[in-house]
Scaffold this active site. Sequence first.
Site, PDB file in Angstrom:
ATOM      1  CG  PHE A  11      -2.243   0.727   0.958  1.00 28.98           C
ATOM      2  CD1 PHE A  11      -3.048   0.430  -0.128  1.00 28.98           C
ATOM      3  CD2 PHE A  11      -2.646   1.736   1.823  1.00 28.98           C
ATOM      4  CE1 PHE A  11      -4.230   1.120  -0.351  1.00 28.98           C
ATOM      5  CE2 PHE A  11      -3.823   2.442   1.608  1.00 28.98           C
ATOM      6  CZ  PHE A  11      -4.607   2.132   0.514  1.00 28.98           C
ATOM      7  N   GLY A  12       1.824   1.250  -0.933  1.00 27.09           N
ATOM      8  CA  GLY A  12       2.641   2.435  -1.165  1.00 27.09           C
ATOM      9  C   GLY A  12       2.005   3.290  -2.240  1.00 27.09           C
ATOM     10  CG  ASN A  13       4.152   6.613  -3.897  1.00 25.01           C
ATOM     11  OD1 ASN A  13       3.575   7.099  -2.924  1.00 25.01           O
ATOM     12  ND2 ASN A  13       5.388   6.944  -4.226  1.00 25.01           N
ATOM     13  CB  VAL A  14       1.986   1.214  -7.224  1.00 26.47           C
ATOM     14  CG1 VAL A  14       1.133   0.340  -8.151  1.00 26.47           C
ATOM     15  CG2 VAL A  14       3.117   1.852  -8.024  1.00 26.47           C
ATOM     16  N   GLY A  15       0.011   1.045  -4.788  1.00 29.69           N
ATOM     17  CA  GLY A  15      -1.149   0.424  -4.158  1.00 29.69           C
ATOM     18  C   GLY A  15      -2.243   1.429  -3.827  1.00 29.69           C
ATOM     19  CE  LYS A 114      10.173  -5.087 -12.089  1.00 25.63           C
ATOM     20  NZ  LYS A 114       9.387  -3.917 -11.655  1.00 25.63           N
ATOM     21  CD  GLU A 199      13.151   4.342  -7.485  1.00 21.40           C
ATOM     22  OE1 GLU A 199      13.314   4.841  -6.357  1.00 21.40           O
ATOM     23  OE2 GLU A 199      12.025   4.110  -7.968  1.00 21.40           O
ATOM     24  CE  LYS A 214       9.624  -3.356 -15.852  1.00 22.30           C
ATOM     25  NZ  LYS A 214       9.958  -1.949 -16.149  1.00 22.30           N
TER      26      LYS A 214
END
Length: 331
Positions: A11-15, A114, A199, A214
């Site tokens: 539940f960070g930025n993407v979550g 990933k 980053e 990927k």
Amino acid sequence: MKTVAVAISGFGNVGRQIARMLLARRSRYRNLYGVDVRLVAVCNSRAGLRKGAGIEEVDFASLVPGSTGPAFLVEAKPDVLIEAGPSDFETGSPGLAYLRTLLAMGCDGVVVSKGALVHSGPPLRRLAAATGARLRISGATAAALPTIDVLETGLLGCRVLGLEGVLNATTNYLLNAMMERGIGFPEALREAQAGGFAESEPSRDIEGWDTACKLLILANFGLDLDLGMKDVSVSGIGGVTLDDIGRWREEGTVPRLVGRIEFREDGPKAEVALRTYPLDDPFAHIAGKAKALRIHTDCMGEILTMGGGPEPTATASAALKDFELLLATPR
């Protein structure tokens, strides 16, 4: 009306972006698929929240310390797990434990991170097949760029002869900056970090490991191979010099960090390496932080997808595309 319960691990930025967009699209899901979608649980590594009646955006600030882990999400009895946690391809953690536990229950999985797919992709596919769970992975394979979808459905009936992709936005941005402005790698990296395009610890991007991850997911899930990281030759762009830049500009070629799979008589070969392309090749014109995938087939010729979008919206959109595909084809 049928209820579809959703849990999000990571539940960070993407979550959080996935959660916001999921809640905003609930009327769409009701109108198109006749389902009431409820976000029943979220958690990160330290805290979480479970709410059977459904979590709202106002609740995001009320995570409970210690409420986390696979067992915590199991109690919410989700129909779909969206796994969006940090990615560690060497251990598969933390997503691997969530996926193993929830897929074993027959819960469908939408995977963004990933690590688990690289570490244990084929076993996770077998587990899902055994329990009847469905596993969708668009967000883990170059985010908004159509990749796995093309391999799974767009090329049915064809034989893939090989593929190559520019799958990492950071390295593409750096190489473009160096070529367009004639600056060295250290300067390009400092500028990218200052602008939030790289980053603070970018080694997995610039050394080629993110691209390799990927590529492996595309190989194992899209081409039905069974490759591990040991099967991929990996190199990055950290050694690019100003002399290299000058030579490529003089030659009229453009460098890209490319993941490639070739099918040979002795089996598939997977490689991540710097390659150069002439100006009449589409790969020479992948702008900014965009990505691209080119697939060579026996009867559809060469298929090319190219593009990208701002993060974290692009990755969240890919995850919700997968979620919507699950809604469109109920079990």
